[in-house]
Scaffold this active site. Structure first.
Site, PDB file in Angstrom:
ATOM      1  CG  HIS A  45      -1.888  -1.046   1.349  1.00 19.61           C
ATOM      2  ND1 HIS A  45      -1.790  -2.052   2.273  1.00 19.61           N
ATOM      3  CD2 HIS A  45      -3.014  -1.293   0.642  1.00 19.61           C
ATOM      4  CE1 HIS A  45      -2.819  -2.873   2.144  1.00 19.61           C
ATOM      5  NE2 HIS A  45      -3.577  -2.442   1.159  1.00 19.61           N
ATOM      6  CD  GLN A  69     -13.693  -6.392  -1.397  1.00 21.66           C
ATOM      7  OE1 GLN A  69     -14.021  -5.218  -1.586  1.00 21.66           O
ATOM      8  NE2 GLN A  69     -12.457  -6.831  -1.649  1.00 21.66           N
ATOM      9  CE  LYS A 157      -2.069  -9.184  -2.805  1.00 17.76           C
ATOM     10  NZ  LYS A 157      -3.260 -10.056  -2.771  1.00 17.76           N
TER      11      LYS A 157
HETATM   12  O1  PAF Z   1      -7.941  -4.498  -3.052  1.00 23.37           O
HETATM   13  C1  PAF Z   1      -8.610  -4.145  -2.054  1.00 23.37           C
HETATM   14  O2  PAF Z   1      -8.089  -3.880  -0.971  1.00 23.37           O
HETATM   15  C2  PAF Z   1     -10.116  -4.069  -2.193  1.00 23.37           C
HETATM   16  O3  PAF Z   1     -10.605  -5.057  -3.048  1.00 23.37           O
HETATM   17  C3  PAF Z   1     -10.629  -2.678  -2.609  1.00 23.37           C
HETATM   18  C4  PAF Z   1     -10.137  -2.307  -3.991  1.00 23.37           C
HETATM   19  C5  PAF Z   1     -10.143  -1.637  -1.605  1.00 23.37           C
HETATM   20  C6  PAF Z   1     -12.149  -2.660  -2.621  1.00 23.37           C
HETATM   21  O4  PAF Z   1     -12.683  -2.952  -1.380  1.00 23.37           O
END
Ligand code: PAF
Length: 268
Positions: A45, A69, A157
């Site tokens: 990140h 998700q 990734k």
């Molecule tokens: O890659 C992630 O951390 C998540 O899939 C995202 C893009 C923040 C969406 O919740």
């Protein structure tokens, strides 16, 4: 935490109405770099944030563990959280704002509206995690609408996610660039992921075979067999768009990775 709280340089905003008011005050000439995250920030990140900061006037990240998700309740519940550390990293990198909404605000429709894709999202991760990409695309679109970034940054990734988001922004004529950034790996080649922090030392020693085998000169069937021998359960090893993709489970922890086929030369 209060709806809007200034901590060192970064400002954390959790109320969407506060965010919308603030966003209206931004100078339209300033470019905005955006990094959507689910928190538990790591060097992967950090590299996205640093690139966003170099390329834009303002840098914004979102922290939201998006329930829509996750197709597995335990994975959602156990998703690692480290909000204080995340704020420290955001300050170190020079992030201007963290948008950290709650579910009720962000999903005021309780997920009645969703974005679905009918092609790439059905393969690999989509095939093994039903509904996953609808959740990702929906939350990313909501965040894009709120942040209205100039550029948004995603790691390779999650190549399938990144490609679907790129395609979605084209399909919906969104006026922003999706910047794809290389996977960051640790000293043993393991792709950095928030889930790595859940691996025990023993599980980590098993996990480091995954990137090596994925980048080997073996066939997908041979790789699957070798991964299983090393102690992993394999969801898939597949080749697509000149890349090799894989997903494995070590205990309850699921890891994904992908490499360009031209790099798949390691002898095993
Ligand atoms: O890659 C992630 O951390 C998540 O899939 C995202 C893009 C923040 C969406 O919740």
């Amino acid at each position: 935490m209060h709806a809007s709280q200034a901590m060192n340089t970064v400002t954390v905003i959790s109320s969407i109405s506060d965010w919308v008011k603030l966003r209206k005050q931004f100078d339209a000439k300033k470019t905005i770099g955006f990094v959507p995250t689910m928190g538990n920030l790591h060097q992967g990140h950090q590299s996205l944030c640093e690139k966003a900061r170099q390329e834009n006037d303002l840098t914004i990240i979102s922290i939201f563990v998006n329930p829509t998700q996750f197709n597995n309740r335990d994975d959602f519940t156990n998703y690692p959280k480290s909000f204080d550390k995340d704020i420290a990293l955001a300050n170190k990198v020079g992030i201007n704002y963290i948008l950290a909404p709650n579910y009720t605000d962000l999903y005021a429709d309780n997920y009645a509206y969703k974005i679905t894709e009918t092609d790439l999202s059905c393969l690999m991760e989509g095939q093994h995690r039903p509904g996953h990409f609808a959740g990702v695309l929906t939350v990313v679109m909501k965040l894009f609408m709120l942040v209205r970034p100039t550029k948004a940054y995603f790691g390779e990734k999650d190549w399938q996610q990144m490609q679907l988001i790129k395609n979605m922004t084209k399909a919906f004529h969104c006026d922003l660039d999706i910047v794809s950034c290389p996977t960051i790996r640790d000293k043993n080649g393991l792709a950095l992921s928030s889930r790595n922090s859940r691996l025990s030392e023993e599980q980590y020693q098993v996990a480091i075979n995954f990137p090596k085998l994925l980048a080997s000169n073996k066939t997908p069937a041979e790789i699957k067999q070798l991964l299983e021998q090393a102690g992993m359960a394999v969801d898939y090893i597949e080749e697509f768009a000149e890349r090799r993709f894989g997903a494995v489970k070590i205990g309850q922890i699921r890891l994904i990775d992908n490499v360009e086929m031209k790099q798949c030369l390691l002898q095993f």
